[in-house]
Motif scaffolding. Sequence first.
Motif, short mmCIF file in Angstrom:
data_model
loop_
_atom_site.label_atom_id
_atom_site.label_comp_id
_atom_site.label_asym_id
_atom_site.label_seq_id
_atom_site.Cartn_x
_atom_site.Cartn_y
_atom_site.Cartn_z
N LEU A 60 -7.82 -12.88 3.17
CA LEU A 60 -7.88 -11.99 2.30
C LEU A 60 -8.55 -10.51 2.67
O LEU A 60 -7.74 -9.33 2.29
CB LEU A 60 -8.50 -12.46 0.71
N GLU B 2 -6.10 -6.90 2.56
CA GLU B 2 -6.82 -5.77 2.07
C GLU B 2 -6.79 -4.73 3.01
O GLU B 2 -6.77 -3.64 2.79
CB GLU B 2 -8.23 -5.87 1.57
N MET C 217 -2.71 -17.30 0.66
CA MET C 217 -2.06 -16.21 -0.39
C MET C 217 -1.71 -16.68 -1.51
O MET C 217 -1.96 -16.06 -2.62
CB MET C 217 -1.01 -15.47 0.52
N TYR D 142 -5.22 -17.50 -3.82
CA TYR D 142 -5.99 -16.46 -3.84
C TYR D 142 -5.40 -15.03 -3.72
O TYR D 142 -6.06 -14.12 -4.07
CB TYR D 142 -7.46 -16.67 -2.98
N GLY D 143 -4.37 -15.06 -3.23
CA GLY D 143 -3.74 -13.40 -3.03
C GLY D 143 -3.67 -12.60 -4.19
O GLY D 143 -3.36 -11.40 -4.10
N VAL E 231 -5.60 -9.51 -4.09
CA VAL E 231 -5.60 -8.50 -3.06
C VAL E 231 -4.10 -7.88 -2.77
O VAL E 231 -3.31 -8.52 -3.66
CB VAL E 231 -6.00 -9.16 -1.54
N TRP F 249 -1.24 -8.70 -2.35
CA TRP F 249 -0.38 -9.63 -1.79
C TRP F 249 1.16 -9.42 -1.30
O TRP F 249 1.45 -9.96 -0.39
CB TRP F 249 -0.24 -10.74 -2.98
#
Length: 121
Positions: free
Chosen positions: A22, A26, A55, A58-59, A62, A64
């Motif tokens: 992640l 970013e 991704m 949890y993407g 951020v 993605w």
Amino acid sequence: MGRMSERTNEETAPSEYAERVLETAEAIPPGRVMTYGDVAEWLDEGGPRQVGRVMALYGGAVPWWRVVRSDGHLLPGHELRALEHYREEGTPLREAARSAEGHVPRIDMRRARWDGAPAGE
């Protein structure tokens, strides 16, 4: 019951590897992309599938849309949202061939791919 809540907390908290994936997402500058494999290589750990899994889980927290497939095709089901971001950020795109389903452009990987170097290098 105690066991289940522990397991749930474990599953919802990103691992150290996931955090690194992640953070890498970013760090990709606006208008540039890295492939799933590029991210794995950058981290010197895992592979494209592991990065894709992180991704997918949890993407959303951020950018993605900056982590992409190596062929430049947009993520199925997220094409329109991704296109908005790409156009906003000026990401180089290749217009779709007339025969392409939905006429969705692809990312111009030759121009958009980021190698991790700071801007201006």
